[in-house]
Design an enzyme around this catalytic site. Structure first.
Site, PDB file in Angstrom:
ATOM      1  N   SER A 139       0.850  -1.185   0.000  1.00  0.00           N
ATOM      2  CA  SER A 139       0.000   0.000   0.000  1.00  0.00           C
ATOM      3  C   SER A 139       0.887   1.237   0.000  1.00  0.00           C
ATOM      4  CB  SER A 139      -0.889   0.006   1.256  1.00  0.00           C
ATOM      5  OG  SER A 139      -1.529   1.253   1.451  1.00  0.00           O
ATOM      6  N   TYR A 152      -1.972  -0.473  10.647  1.00  0.00           N
ATOM      7  CA  TYR A 152      -2.108  -0.876   9.239  1.00  0.00           C
ATOM      8  C   TYR A 152      -0.821  -0.544   8.480  1.00  0.00           C
ATOM      9  CZ  TYR A 152      -3.870  -1.085   4.441  1.00  0.00           C
ATOM     10  OH  TYR A 152      -4.039  -1.376   3.112  1.00  0.00           O
TER      11      TYR A 152
END
Length: 245
Positions: A139, A152
């Site tokens: 990501s 995350y």
């Protein structure tokens, strides 16, 4: 139908929606035989019905090492080899550190980071045999951490670090390691977030830009895995044009 991956065998984790589903369909359209793994097997059955090529549906929980080993074994048993692993399974449970439900941290670490590691561990002997490709979905959060997404981001930074170490271990043996880092993509990821403020923040972000679609990431995956064997595309960072960071 394109045949750039004719005869190749691909395992896609987290294939029941979003990037995983789009990747499975795109790889199937290129001629690959695709094993799709996720917990929601009803969705996988629907995917199999849509795919142009042969698809093996696998009930898979990447946090369970036995489930991972079984999925890899069944893929090789069915198709005779494994050429590409697309490690996509993940959850995003954003929120501030103060007052956080730390069980959500555990879930993210076990799914996003340990789950991808377990899958690589199980698949690697077969990928070494086929001189295949490990493709890790990370990501933009694996490059730039931001407030309310610390855990995350930590899992995604971890994926990138693990992938680089793995690359150094196996690239001389012909196995390519690719990290794909999507920006804001229209998927179900934020649907898992319990915090209404976080969901609203994500909704506003999505409304402020032309978000990527899962198919955009699938195109990048196909690009990476269809390069000539001597070409290793190790990293692809792909953001919406309108995303500033």
């Amino acid at each position: 139908m394109s045949t750039r991956l004719d005869g190749k065998v691909v395992l896609v984790t987290g294939a029941s929606s979003g990037i995983g589903e789009a990747a499975a369909l795109a790889l199937s359209a290129e001629g690959a035989r695709v094993a799709v793994g996720a917990r929601r097997t009803d969705r996988l059955e629907s995917l199999a019905d849509k795919a142009p090529g042969e698809v093996l549906v696998l009930e898979l929980d990447v946090t369970d090492q036995e489930s991972v080993r079984s999925a890899v074994a069944r893929t090789v048993e069915r198709f005779g080899a494994l050429d590409v692993l697309v490690n996509n399974a993940g959850v995003m449970l954003n929120g501030p550190v103060l007052g956080a439900d730390t069980s959500e941290w555990t879930r993210m670490v076990e799914t996003n980071l340990l789950g991808s590691m377990y899958t690589v561990h199980a698949a690697l002997p077969h990928l070494l045999e086929s001189k295949g490709t490990v493709l890790q979905i990370s990501s933009t959060s694996g490059r730039i951490a931001s407030a309310n997404s610390g855990v995350y981001a930590a899992t995604k930074f971890g994926i990138t670090a693990f992938a680089e170490s793995l690359r150094q271990e196996i690239t001389a043996q012909g196995v390519r390691v690719v990290v794909v880092e999507p920006g804001f993509v229209a998927t179900e990821l934020m649907a898992h977030v319990k915090d209404p403020a976080m969901r609203e923040m994500a909704r506003k972000m999505a409304a402020s830009m032309r978000t990527l679609q899962p198919e955009d990431i699938a195109d990048a995956i196909v690009y990476a895995v269809t390069q000539p064997e001597h070409v290793a595309v190790n990293e692809i960072l792909i953001r919406p044009t309108d995303q500033t960071r």
